[in-house]
Enzyme design. Structure first.
Site, mmCIF file in Angstrom:
data_model
loop_
_atom_site.group_PDB
_atom_site.id
_atom_site.type_symbol
_atom_site.label_atom_id
_atom_site.label_comp_id
_atom_site.label_asym_id
_atom_site.label_seq_id
_atom_site.Cartn_x
_atom_site.Cartn_y
_atom_site.Cartn_z
ATOM 1 N N ALA A 68 96.535 138.429 -5.007
ATOM 2 C CA ALA A 68 95.295 138.941 -5.494
ATOM 3 C C ALA A 68 94.764 139.485 -4.192
ATOM 4 C CB ALA A 68 94.408 138.082 -6.289
ATOM 5 N N SER A 99 99.800 130.900 -2.931
ATOM 6 C CA SER A 99 100.812 130.187 -3.722
ATOM 7 C C SER A 99 102.177 130.825 -3.681
ATOM 8 C CB SER A 99 100.447 130.237 -4.950
ATOM 9 O OG SER A 99 99.187 129.668 -5.468
ATOM 10 N N GLU A 117 110.010 134.413 -11.631
ATOM 11 C CA GLU A 117 110.720 135.182 -12.555
ATOM 12 C C GLU A 117 110.283 136.558 -12.834
ATOM 13 O OE1 GLU A 117 112.066 131.268 -14.870
ATOM 14 O OE2 GLU A 117 110.407 132.488 -15.574
ATOM 15 N N TYR A 236 101.606 135.407 -24.353
ATOM 16 C CA TYR A 236 102.889 135.353 -23.670
ATOM 17 C C TYR A 236 104.054 136.031 -24.679
ATOM 18 C CZ TYR A 236 102.694 133.243 -18.916
ATOM 19 O OH TYR A 236 102.658 132.870 -17.788
ATOM 20 N N SER A 548 97.624 138.733 -11.037
ATOM 21 C CA SER A 548 96.752 138.663 -9.772
ATOM 22 C C SER A 548 96.541 140.137 -9.435
ATOM 23 C CB SER A 548 97.582 137.914 -8.752
ATOM 24 O OG SER A 548 97.651 136.659 -8.954
#
Length: 659
Positions: A68, A99, A117, A236, A548
């Site tokens: 980000a 991360s 993924e 999702y 992000s």
């Protein structure tokens, strides 16, 4: 006649808002509407905006060097016209990437806390990386070019997505959903987002749904726990509706050539450094000084600890600040072959030395900054652990070869994503991505990644919860589920294990309500944007690099007042083809109710291609279509005869070649 709702116009500027919301109402072209619709991506959206305000002399401070923060710097330079030397990134760690990590070597063992993924319609992410020079290809090529080259020549799929019974492949050819389960999913898709505040997945779905192939595939792929947010699961499902038919064998996914750090962070940080962007490591920002006047909040200073000592960075009234709220990987505890990780974080409070402190202190200033305690306040509910295996040839690699779609040493797709053990008490999964996973990895070494969802259950073989286990014990549990536990000594002799126990890794999925997460630019803020996985966007999901990048892009365009819209998520969820093939997939690859009727109507039309092929030939279609109708309308009813007659007349009319 009622005037249709259109994309909202910002009343103060007379232009559409920077953050588009295609779900806000019906869109059609009118004098005040921009083209294209707010969720359409394409070359027309690639325009470079002319800044409304001069950026000369303005400084930008970015808190956090994850994707980000790096994206914010990128967009300020590319679209905002800022000079790189006017941008400074502050980070607690001593390396960029947040991360998106990847480190180690073959001698000490590699480590990656998580994997990525990817999806083709991460529109903001690919917008960024189509302008970032490639990692390995010659000058003129981008990271996107490199990515397409790898995936177009090596499509992803899995032949062992689900396993059980110590080494057996479980049938995963269908999603295993009953009519009740299908109806539960359909109702969830139809529900309004506003009606799902603080509801958990297990509160909504039946107990039998949580044992289906669908749920094992879904929860292991996206890392959902049963007690987490139903709202996020719904988002999702809309986001990945186009991929439902590839959920079983993972053929809907694309993966990078290397680990996430080398694939994305290295080329992006290299580009930003060439532009003059500065990164100040060892700096933990924990609060922002603000002045408030007439409902407007302006940051005047960043309070931080530089190498452990208190410091304050002055922020001018025209400068801009981008801050990460929360952290998925903050407080990670590490272990190795003979050491179990030990958390230094409490279950309810992260502590004063935590990366959550900035958000906590912001939230004390105003409700517009949300409620961070909803996300950090239950470590037991948001924690899971991963293990990175550095492997030389052993019985583990022999078993891996049996489960792989290509030779693991070939450089091509190996397992095609995670393999999940459905009878594992931990819900254990493992994967081997393309090798080498690190650019300098030796030819005889493979890197595998293992993770589990449930942290409070004893293992099936090792009678301990996963966080209490050493790397040696986790390796034994993996070998048990692969059916090779009798060869564990040979596996241990050729394998190194490094562990990462992450207390907040799914904190962003914890049940939430409206207002718990702040908007990217909270109400009244004049020079502050918030980024990452714990901010609110109109329709997008979280726990993705796309999220992000989207939040960073919204923040840049808003604070720099750029006349350009950040498109809403890809409209593939509205594509009739995706809706139809998704319905077929959820019906366990059988024609869904009414599908044969659609074929009966459309098979001789231009639109026949939108329908999934039927398993039977045309000579039985009429009979089966009428059987469907009789189920819907009742056998022998007048309505049945009328509809059948109408279908026949419609088909005959379509066959007529006259005008």
């Amino acid at each position: 006649m009622t005037e249709p709702v259109r994309t909202p116009i910002n009343p103060t500027s007379g232009k559409p808002p920077i953050e588009a919301d295609a779900g806000a109402g019906f869109w059609r072209k009118g004098p005040s509407d921009t083209l294209p619709p707010p969720d359409m991506m394409g070359p027309y959206m690639r325009n470079r905006p002319v800044p409304a305000e001069q950026v000369e002399g303005r400084k930008a401070w970015i808190i956090g060097s994850g994707i980000a923060g790096l994206a914010a710097a990128f967009y300020m330079i590319r679209d905002g016209g800022m000079k790189g030397e006017d941008i400074t990134i502050l980070d607690t760690m001593q390396i960029a990437g947040g991360s998106l990590d990847g480190a180690g070597n073959a001698d000490e063992g590699y480590i990656i806390r998580g994997g990525r993924e990817m999806n083709f319609n991460y529109d903001n992410f690919w917008d960024l990386f189509q302008d970032v020079p490639a990692l390995e290809l010659p000058e003129g090529y981008s990271v996107l070019d490199e990515y397409r080259l790898v995936n177009d020549n090596d499509p992803n799929w899995s032949k062992a997505r689900l396993m059980h019974r110590q080494g057996e492949i479980r049938d995963f050819s269908t999603l295993g959903l009953s009519k009740l389960h299908q109806w539960e999913i359909l109702k969830l898709l139809l529900k309004r987002k506003e009606d799902l505040d603080d509801i958990t997945i297990e509160q909504y779905f039946s107990a039998s749904f949580l044992e289906t192939n669908f749920w094992y595939l879904w929860r292991s792929m996206f890392a959902f726990e049963n007690w987490q947010s139903l709202l996020e699961m719904k988002l999702y499902m809309h986001r990945f509706l186009d991929a439902i038919d590839g959920l079983t064998d993972m053929s809907a996914l694309v993966f990078p050539k290397y680990n996430q750090y080398d694939s994305f962070v290295v080329p992006l940080t290299r580009m930003l450094a060439d532009k003059g962007v500065k990164v100040q490591f060892g700096t933990r920002a924990y609060d922002l000084d603000m002045v408030e006047q007439a409902g407007r909040r302006t940051v005047t200073a960043i309070r931080c600890k530089k190498d452990g000592k208190d410091d304050s960075i002055a922020v001018g009234p025209h400068d801009v600040v981008f801050a990460l709220t929360g952290s998925m990987t903050e407080g990670t505890a590490y272990g190795d072959m003979d050491t179990a990780p030990v958390l230094a974080r409490g279950n309810a409070e992260p502590g004063d030395d935590s990366d959550w402190m900035l958000w906590k202190n912001l939230a004390k200033k105003s409700p517009v900054f949300g409620k961070p305690e909803k996300f950090y306040g239950n470590v037991a509910g948001s924690m899971w652990e991963s293990a990175t295996l550095t492997c030389k040839p052993s019985p583990l690699i022999d078993k891996l070869k049996q489960l792989s779609v290509n030779d693991p040493y070939s450089g091509k797709t190996v397992t095609g994503g995670i393999i999940t053990f459905t009878d594992s008490n931990w819900v254990l999964s493992f994967t081997c991505n393309r090798q080498p996973h690190f650019p300098t990895q030796p030819d005889d070494v493979l890197v595998l990644w293992v993770y589990a969802l449930l942290m409070d259950k004893d293992g099936n073989h090792v009678k301990k919860p996963m966080p209490a286990c050493t790397g040696r014990e986790i390796l034994a549990e993996l070998c048990y589920h692969l059916g090779i536990v009798d060869q564990i000594d040979a596996v241990v002799a050729s394998t190194k294990v490094r562990l990462a126990l992450m207390p907040y890794i799914t904190a962003q999925f914890m049940p939430r309500a409206a207002g718990d997460r702040p908007r990217v630019v909270p109400e009244g803020c004049t020079n502050l944007a918030l980024m990452g996985q714990f901010v609110e966007t109109s329709n997008d999901i979280i726990f993705t690099m796309e999220a992000s990048v989207r939040t960073a892009r919204i923040g840049v365009y808003t604070l720099l007042d750029l006349p350009k819209q950040v498109a809403d998520i890809s409209p593939t969820q509205y594509d009739i083809r995706n809706l139809l093939k998704g319905a077929r997939a959820m019906n366990n690859n059988e024609p869904f109710p009414g599908e044969r009727l659609l074929h009966r109507l459309l098979d001789n039309t231009y639109y026949a291609h939108i329908l999934p092929p039927l398993p039977e030939h045309d000579d039985t279609l009429r009979e089966r279509a009428e059987a469907e109708l009789s189920t819907l309308l009742g056998k022998g009813s007048q309505a049945l005869g009328a509809v059948v007659g109408w279908l026949d007349r419609m088909r005959d009319g379509l066959k007529d070649t006259s005008k």
